[in-house]
Design a protein around this motif. Sequence first.
Motif, PDB file in Angstrom:
ATOM      1  N   LYS A   1       0.824  -1.196   0.000  1.00  0.00           N
ATOM      2  CA  LYS A   1       0.000   0.000   0.000  1.00  0.00           C
ATOM      3  C   LYS A   1       0.867   1.259   0.000  1.00  0.00           C
ATOM      4  N   THR A   2       1.952   1.209   0.750  1.00  0.00           N
ATOM      5  CA  THR A   2       2.840   2.367   0.827  1.00  0.00           C
ATOM      6  C   THR A   2       3.501   2.630  -0.520  1.00  0.00           C
ATOM      7  N   ALA A   3       3.958   1.577  -1.186  1.00  0.00           N
ATOM      8  CA  ALA A   3       4.582   1.745  -2.507  1.00  0.00           C
ATOM      9  C   ALA A   3       3.580   2.330  -3.500  1.00  0.00           C
ATOM     10  N   LYS A   4       2.365   1.844  -3.474  1.00  0.00           N
ATOM     11  CA  LYS A   4       1.326   2.350  -4.373  1.00  0.00           C
ATOM     12  C   LYS A   4       1.062   3.830  -4.097  1.00  0.00           C
ATOM     13  N   LYS A   5       0.969   4.178  -2.824  1.00  0.00           N
ATOM     14  CA  LYS A   5       0.717   5.571  -2.427  1.00  0.00           C
ATOM     15  C   LYS A   5       1.850   6.481  -2.905  1.00  0.00           C
ATOM     16  N   TYR A   6       3.099   6.057  -2.689  1.00  0.00           N
ATOM     17  CA  TYR A   6       4.242   6.853  -3.127  1.00  0.00           C
ATOM     18  C   TYR A   6       4.244   7.014  -4.645  1.00  0.00           C
ATOM     19  N   ALA A   7       3.947   5.942  -5.358  1.00  0.00           N
ATOM     20  CA  ALA A   7       3.938   6.003  -6.818  1.00  0.00           C
ATOM     21  C   ALA A   7       2.891   6.995  -7.315  1.00  0.00           C
ATOM     22  N   LYS A   8       1.727   6.965  -6.710  1.00  0.00           N
ATOM     23  CA  LYS A   8       0.678   7.899  -7.117  1.00  0.00           C
ATOM     24  C   LYS A   8       1.117   9.338  -6.883  1.00  0.00           C
ATOM     25  N   LYS A   9       1.781   9.591  -5.752  1.00  0.00           N
ATOM     26  CA  LYS A   9       2.251  10.950  -5.454  1.00  0.00           C
ATOM     27  C   LYS A   9       3.259  11.437  -6.488  1.00  0.00           C
ATOM     28  N   LEU A  10       4.036  10.521  -7.036  1.00  0.00           N
ATOM     29  CA  LEU A  10       5.071  10.901  -8.003  1.00  0.00           C
ATOM     30  C   LEU A  10       4.603  10.774  -9.449  1.00  0.00           C
ATOM     31  N   GLY A  11       3.380  10.309  -9.642  1.00  0.00           N
ATOM     32  CA  GLY A  11       2.882  10.121 -11.000  1.00  0.00           C
ATOM     33  C   GLY A  11       3.525   8.952 -11.715  1.00  0.00           C
ATOM     34  N   LEU A  12       3.990   7.979 -10.955  1.00  0.00           N
ATOM     35  CA  LEU A  12       4.605   6.777 -11.527  1.00  0.00           C
ATOM     36  C   LEU A  12       3.564   5.668 -11.624  1.00  0.00           C
ATOM     37  N   ASP A  13       3.913   4.602 -12.285  1.00  0.00           N
ATOM     38  CA  ASP A  13       2.995   3.475 -12.480  1.00  0.00           C
ATOM     39  C   ASP A  13       2.710   2.794 -11.136  1.00  0.00           C
ATOM     40  N   HIS A  14       1.554   3.113 -10.567  1.00  0.00           N
ATOM     41  CA  HIS A  14       1.250   2.574  -9.232  1.00  0.00           C
ATOM     42  C   HIS A  14       0.909   1.088  -9.267  1.00  0.00           C
ATOM     43  N   TYR A  15       0.561   0.557 -10.427  1.00  0.00           N
ATOM     44  CA  TYR A  15       0.320  -0.888 -10.525  1.00  0.00           C
ATOM     45  C   TYR A  15       1.631  -1.661 -10.382  1.00  0.00           C
ATOM     46  N   LYS A  16       2.676  -1.160 -11.030  1.00  0.00           N
ATOM     47  CA  LYS A  16       3.991  -1.794 -10.890  1.00  0.00           C
ATOM     48  C   LYS A  16       4.471  -1.710  -9.444  1.00  0.00           C
ATOM     49  N   ALA A  17       4.320  -0.542  -8.853  1.00  0.00           N
ATOM     50  CA  ALA A  17       4.761  -0.356  -7.465  1.00  0.00           C
ATOM     51  C   ALA A  17       3.991  -1.275  -6.529  1.00  0.00           C
ATOM     52  N   GLU A  18       2.689  -1.362  -6.741  1.00  0.00           N
ATOM     53  CA  GLU A  18       1.866  -2.216  -5.880  1.00  0.00           C
ATOM     54  C   GLU A  18       2.239  -3.689  -6.041  1.00  0.00           C
ATOM     55  N   LEU A  19       2.422  -4.149  -7.276  1.00  0.00           N
ATOM     56  CA  LEU A  19       2.782  -5.544  -7.511  1.00  0.00           C
ATOM     57  C   LEU A  19       4.136  -5.867  -6.887  1.00  0.00           C
ATOM     58  N   SER A  20       5.086  -4.985  -7.067  1.00  0.00           N
ATOM     59  CA  SER A  20       6.402  -5.182  -6.472  1.00  0.00           C
ATOM     60  C   SER A  20       6.302  -5.199  -4.945  1.00  0.00           C
ATOM     61  N   GLY A  21       5.497  -4.288  -4.396  1.00  0.00           N
ATOM     62  CA  GLY A  21       5.297  -4.256  -2.959  1.00  0.00           C
ATOM     63  C   GLY A  21       4.630  -5.517  -2.425  1.00  0.00           C
ATOM     64  N   LEU A  22       3.675  -6.032  -3.173  1.00  0.00           N
ATOM     65  CA  LEU A  22       2.982  -7.257  -2.750  1.00  0.00           C
ATOM     66  C   LEU A  22       3.912  -8.467  -2.747  1.00  0.00           C
ATOM     67  N   LEU A  23       4.833  -8.510  -3.694  1.00  0.00           N
ATOM     68  CA  LEU A  23       5.693  -9.681  -3.848  1.00  0.00           C
ATOM     69  C   LEU A  23       7.083  -9.534  -3.220  1.00  0.00           C
ATOM     70  N   HIS A  24       7.377  -8.379  -2.652  1.00  0.00           N
ATOM     71  CA  HIS A  24       8.755  -8.139  -2.231  1.00  0.00           C
ATOM     72  C   HIS A  24       9.286  -9.137  -1.196  1.00  0.00           C
ATOM     73  N   ASP A  25       8.432  -9.711  -0.394  1.00  0.00           N
ATOM     74  CA  ASP A  25       8.890 -10.668   0.623  1.00  0.00           C
ATOM     75  C   ASP A  25       8.501 -12.108   0.299  1.00  0.00           C
ATOM     76  N   VAL A  26       8.360 -12.424  -0.982  1.00  0.00           N
ATOM     77  CA  VAL A  26       7.918 -13.758  -1.385  1.00  0.00           C
ATOM     78  C   VAL A  26       8.857 -14.861  -0.876  1.00  0.00           C
ATOM     79  N   ALA A  27      10.113 -14.557  -0.654  1.00  0.00           N
ATOM     80  CA  ALA A  27      11.073 -15.556  -0.180  1.00  0.00           C
ATOM     81  C   ALA A  27      11.496 -15.341   1.274  1.00  0.00           C
ATOM     82  N   LYS A  28      10.856 -14.421   1.964  1.00  0.00           N
ATOM     83  CA  LYS A  28      11.295 -14.037   3.315  1.00  0.00           C
ATOM     84  C   LYS A  28      11.266 -15.187   4.332  1.00  0.00           C
ATOM     85  N   GLU A  29      10.312 -16.068   4.201  1.00  0.00           N
ATOM     86  CA  GLU A  29      10.171 -17.151   5.180  1.00  0.00           C
ATOM     87  C   GLU A  29      10.967 -18.404   4.831  1.00  0.00           C
ATOM     88  N   MET A  30      11.718 -18.359   3.760  1.00  0.00           N
ATOM     89  CA  MET A  30      12.528 -19.520   3.377  1.00  0.00           C
ATOM     90  C   MET A  30      13.674 -19.711   4.359  1.00  0.00           C
TER      91      MET A  30
END
Length: 163
Positions: A1-30
């Motif tokens: 949510k934070t990445a999406k919010k920041y992207a919107k503030k900067l006029g960047l692709d908030h879908y990319k930011a949100e997807l990256s934010g959602l998946l950023h810890d995909v391997a954290k529990e390994m």
Amino acid sequence: KTAKKYAKKLGLDHYKAELSGLLHDVAKEMPNEKLLEIAKEKNIELYETDIENPHILHARVGAVIAGEKFSIDDPDVLGGIRCHTLAEPKMSKITMLVYLADASEPGRDRKFAAPLRKAFKHEGLEKAVLKAIDSKLLHVIEKGKKIHPLTIEARNWLISQLP
């Protein structure tokens, strides 16, 4: 949510930011052993600090997993996943944004996150990312731990980009 919010503030692709934010810890529990195994198998460059603290590989391994398991090939999305822990030189704005969002999201310690949010609001993305890197470095130094070379390289690169 934070990445999406920041992207919107900067006029960047908030879908990319949100997807990256959602998946950023995909391997954290390994487990550490699995992170090292995948890193070697996928030819991820390993540093001494990775061997000593394999958990930090979760970001770089996570980017590989996101690419393979979810068929993600967008360099911004993968960069955000790969760099959210250590940063690296030549980060895109989306990649920097995910790094900053991870460091400043609402679940983080307020003493650490609030100055980063303030820097983003008043000084812009690049200076806020530099502040986040510096804060993380100071924390690592205070703990008496080794600094990862990618973080040093990222900091030096970012400084060279600032006016």
